[in-house]
Scaffold this motif. Structure first.
Motif, short mmCIF file in Angstrom:
data_model
loop_
_atom_site.label_atom_id
_atom_site.label_comp_id
_atom_site.label_asym_id
_atom_site.label_seq_id
_atom_site.Cartn_x
_atom_site.Cartn_y
_atom_site.Cartn_z
N ASP A 86 4.90 -6.43 2.25
CA ASP A 86 4.53 -5.13 2.81
C ASP A 86 3.17 -4.69 2.26
O ASP A 86 2.98 -4.65 1.04
CB ASP A 86 5.60 -4.09 2.43
CG ASP A 86 5.37 -2.76 3.13
OD1 ASP A 86 4.79 -2.76 4.24
OD2 ASP A 86 5.75 -1.73 2.55
N GLY A 87 2.25 -4.40 3.15
CA GLY A 87 0.91 -3.98 2.72
C GLY A 87 -0.15 -5.05 2.93
O GLY A 87 -1.35 -4.75 2.85
N VAL A 211 -5.69 -6.69 2.16
CA VAL A 211 -4.66 -5.66 2.01
C VAL A 211 -4.96 -4.49 2.93
O VAL A 211 -6.12 -4.12 3.12
CB VAL A 211 -4.59 -5.18 0.54
CG1 VAL A 211 -3.52 -4.11 0.36
CG2 VAL A 211 -4.31 -6.37 -0.39
N LYS A 212 -3.92 -3.92 3.49
CA LYS A 212 -4.09 -2.76 4.35
C LYS A 212 -4.71 -1.60 3.56
O LYS A 212 -4.44 -1.43 2.36
CB LYS A 212 -2.75 -2.33 4.94
CG LYS A 212 -2.13 -3.38 5.87
CD LYS A 212 -0.78 -2.92 6.40
CE LYS A 212 -0.17 -3.97 7.33
NZ LYS A 212 1.17 -3.56 7.82
N ALA A 215 -2.36 0.74 1.67
CA ALA A 215 -1.36 0.13 0.78
C ALA A 215 -1.74 0.31 -0.68
O ALA A 215 -2.92 0.47 -1.03
CB ALA A 215 -1.22 -1.35 1.10
N ASP A 216 -0.73 0.27 -1.55
CA ASP A 216 -0.95 0.32 -2.99
C ASP A 216 -1.33 -1.09 -3.45
O ASP A 216 -0.48 -1.99 -3.47
CB ASP A 216 0.33 0.78 -3.69
CG ASP A 216 0.16 0.93 -5.20
OD1 ASP A 216 -0.84 0.41 -5.74
OD2 ASP A 216 1.01 1.58 -5.84
N VAL A 220 1.00 -4.47 -4.15
CA VAL A 220 0.83 -5.66 -3.31
C VAL A 220 0.50 -6.87 -4.16
O VAL A 220 1.03 -7.97 -3.94
CB VAL A 220 -0.27 -5.42 -2.26
CG1 VAL A 220 -0.56 -6.72 -1.49
CG2 VAL A 220 0.14 -4.32 -1.29
#
Length: 377
Positions: A86-87, A211-212, A215-216, A220
């Motif tokens: 996720d991210g 990374v998006k 996102a953190d 990630v």
């Protein structure tokens, strides 16, 4: 203050030959240090040029990989696992490696193949001056830098050669993408890179992770590390630092450049100290007169220090001009010299310290003057 400066400048310029000798010593040492440190900075930039131009937040690398050019490979089976985190926005494999470039004359020269998925815009040729990078998607298409024309036996877009027995065609040219190892970079599409380097489909040199934006990154990073098994995960900054540290210090290149800079400081300090001491010695009678007239030691020290500072400023201006001229001359060389504002500031401070330290010997000599000697002549 103006009186002190006037006296210092007159003492300094009185013997023009000695003043020129002082400036030569200062300029020589500063230029030598500037060039050595400029080479150090230039080398440091060149060894990370590919990392700097890669659109990446994280790098998944083979365990122990020391730099971008490391020939180690990893299994791309972890790509889907990393992409599921996720991210993570994208995961793109890079394939790099050395190969053979055969000229039309039959001569063979080594090249360094750089292959990435052009559709993802992760690592593409930059400073393109001729041709179309999008043509790299064609089979056998390559992009090279025009500074390597002689090495590669080509002179324009459209010319052909062979890489590992396969015919290639130059579809675009770049300007200024030089390799610090002197081996020409050859940009190709990811599919072609596997053929030119003999890399199996399930292998790659690294995985580039983006990374998006929302996102953190820390979370990630930890999640990606948990997915890649025995591979390493580094941020772009960490990979850049590791690569620079390996080439500068692991190979001894950095130590050699620092040794040259230190030699320049030592030689310059010795020359300046000897010149300032000789100048002060020739004016001992004047300093004795000042002491006999009641001038304090502090006043005389200030005059000598001002002489050193004037020498430092004039010598540094000349050295800086020479340094920037050298930067222009080496801009397109195999190892360009880089001079940054902080380097100029540091060198100016070094020049001042060097000249003031050189003046200490002269000050010690003046302190021992007996004022009575002025009446004994």
């Amino acid at each position: 203050m103006s009186l002190v400066l006037t006296l210092a400048s007159r003492n300094l310029f009185h013997d023009r030959l000695r003043f020129v000798a002082t400036l030569i010593g200062i300029v020589f040492s500063v230029v030598l240090v500037m060039i050595q440190m400029g080479l150090f900075l230039g080398f440091g930039r060149m060894v990370t040029t590919m990392i700097d131009h890669t659109s990446a937040d994280l790098w998944v690398l083979p365990k122990g990989a020391k730099c971008f050019e490391d020939p180690s490979q990893l299994n791309t089976g972890a790509r889907d696992k990393v992409a599921s985190v996720d991210g993570v926005a994208s995961v793109v494999p890079l394939v790099i490696g050395f190969s053979d470039w055969r000229l039309g004359s039959g001569e063979v020269t080594p090249v360094f193949v750089v292959g990435a998925d052009l559709r993802d815009n992760t690592l593409q040729p930059w400073n393109v001056v001729e041709g179309d990078v999008r043509s790299l998607s064609q089979v056998g298409a390559v992009v090279v830098d025009r500074s390597y024309f002689d090495r590669l036996g080509i002179s324009s877009v459209g010319e052909t050669a062979e890489i590992r027995g396969r015919r290639v065609k130059v579809v675009a040219l770049t300007d200024g993408i030089r390799s610090f190892t002197t081996t020409p970079y050859v940009f190709v599409d990811l599919r072609n890179a596997r053929q030119y380097t003999g890399t199996f489909p399930e292998r790659a040199s690294s995985l580039v992770v983006r990374v998006k934006s929302d996102a953190d990154r820390t979370s990630v990073l930890e999640a990606v590390k948990a997915k890649v098994g025995d591979a390493e995960v580094l941020t772009s900054a960490e990979f850049r630092d590791r690569s620079r540290s390996f080439w500068l210090f692991g190979t001894g290149a950095g130590a050699a450049l620092f040794a040259g800079a230190l030699l320049g400081v030592i030689v310059g300090t010795v020359i300046v100290a000897q010149t300032l001491y000789s100048s002060t010695k020739d004016h001992l009678s004047e300093f004795a007169t000042l002491r006999a007239m009641g001038s304090s030691n502090g006043y005389i020290y200030t005059v000598i220090i001002y002489q050193a500072l004037l020498s430092a400023v004039i010598g540094f201006i000349i050295a800086a001009a020479i340094g920037y001229a050298v930067v222009d001359v080496t801009a397109k060389s195999a190892l360009p010299i880089v001079i940054t504002p902080w380097l100029i500031a540091a060198l100016f401070a070094l020049t001042v310290v060097m000249c003031v330290a050189s003046a200490i010997g002269a000050i010690v000599r003046v302190v021992r003057i007996d004022p009575a000697t002025v009446f004994m002549r």
